[in-house]
Design a protein around this motif. Structure first.
Motif: not given
Ligand SMILES: C[S@@+](CC[C@H](N)C(=O)[O-])C[C@H]1O[C@@H](n2cnc3c(N)ncnc32)[C@H](O)[C@@H]1O
Length: 268
Positions: A81-83, A107-109, A112-114, A130-133, A152-154, A174-176, A209-211
């Motif tokens: 859920v976008p915060r 890592c777009c979820g 929302a940001l775009g 994003d990696a999650d379908p 879709a992808g890493d 990204v996830p943090y 780190r990877r980004v």
């Molecule tokens: C914290 S959420 C943020 C989503 C969105 N950017 C937002 O702010 O609402 C992180 C997103 O990163 C994606 N993600 C995590 N690891 C990833 C990876 N290695 N490659 C691509 N997406 C990834 C997750 O599927 C998730 O949608």
């Protein structure tokens, strides 16, 4: 739902829903009841929505959307859920972006940001990945009307190679969350958002780190990488980007406990 419905907000049914939500610990029961009523197309729908919310599902998943930067963003079950605090990152990006920027929402979820950057900067060329379908499908819906493309992808893997060296705004929320702190998150996040959307590794900064490591390959000469962290993590996050040769500054919103690392390529 029409105002004449027996389930209109002035009815006893409305009070019953408010009482039910309040009894389940919901703080903004009246506001939430209003949203649930407007999301329901029939009384049986309403009952199902109230049950899902009372069972702890995030309101945004139940009604199917979240407000973000004044937009209504579709949010599918399981997708992050976008915060509202992330609006700070969007404002930082919009204030610094050139006209008609090339935007990548990594890592777009939901995208929302775009979507928000496209709305704020007309003419933006928006790409998201994003990696999650489930997230990819959701982002496609949110960005379709804005001409955005979703892959879709890493991380960078699925982006068109032609974007290398052309990205003006690389928005990467990204996830943090540090792995050891996932258990401290509210149940709404822990139980209803994908673990991969939250878990950033031991210190929460593994994905960043990877980004950061590959950002310079994708950024335009004056392009910006923007990544959200907690205020506590920001110095370590900034050090990561600096070690990758990026020029870094941190913008912090202490009240929302959010920080944004803003980094430019070395030749920027
Ligand atoms: C914290 S959420 C943020 C989503 C969105 N950017 C937002 O702010 O609402 C992180 C997103 O990163 C994606 N993600 C995590 N690891 C990833 C990876 N290695 N490659 C691509 N997406 C990834 C997750 O599927 C998730 O949608």
């Amino acid at each position: 739902m029409p105002a004449s419905s027996p389930y209109s907000p002035s009815s006893s049914a409305f009070s019953a829903v408010v009482d039910r939500l309040r009894g389940d610990g919901c703080v903004f029961a009246e506001d939430e009841a209003r949203l649930l009523f407007s999301a329901a197309s029939a009384p049986s729908d309403l009952d199902a929505l109230v049950e899902r919310r009372a069972a702890g599902e995030p309101l945004e998943h139940v009604v199917g959307w979240a407000e973000f930067c004044g937009l209504r963003i579709a949010v599918d079950p399981g997708v992050f859920v976008p915060r509202r605090r992330t609006e700070f990152l969007v404002r930082q990006a919009a204030a610094r972006a050139p006209a008609e920027p090339v935007v990548v929402d990594l890592c777009c979820g939901t995208g929302a940001l775009g979507a928000a950057l496209a709305a704020l900067r007309p003419g933006a060329e928006v790409h998201a990945a994003d990696a999650d379908p489930a997230a990819v499908a959701c982002a496609r819906r949110n960005l379709a009307g804005l001409g955005g493309r979703v892959y879709a992808g890493d991380l960078y893997d699925p982006l068109p190679r032609g974007l290398r060296g052309r990205v003006d705004v690389l928005a990467a929320n990204v996830p943090y969350v540090p792995t050891g702190e996932i258990g401290l998150l509210p149940g709404e996040a822990r139980d209803h958002e994908a673990r991969s959307a939250l878990d950033g590794g031991p210190d929460g900064l593994d994905v960043l780190r990877r980004v950061s490591a590959a950002a310079a390959d994708w950024l335009a000469p004056d392009g910006l990488l923007l990544s959200e962290t907690s205020v506590r993590q920001a110095p370590a996050a900034a050090a990561i980007a600096a070690a990758d040769g990026l020029a870094v500054r941190v913008a912090a919103d202490e009240e929302a406990d959010t920080a944004v690392v803003v980094a430019t390529a070395p030749n920027g």
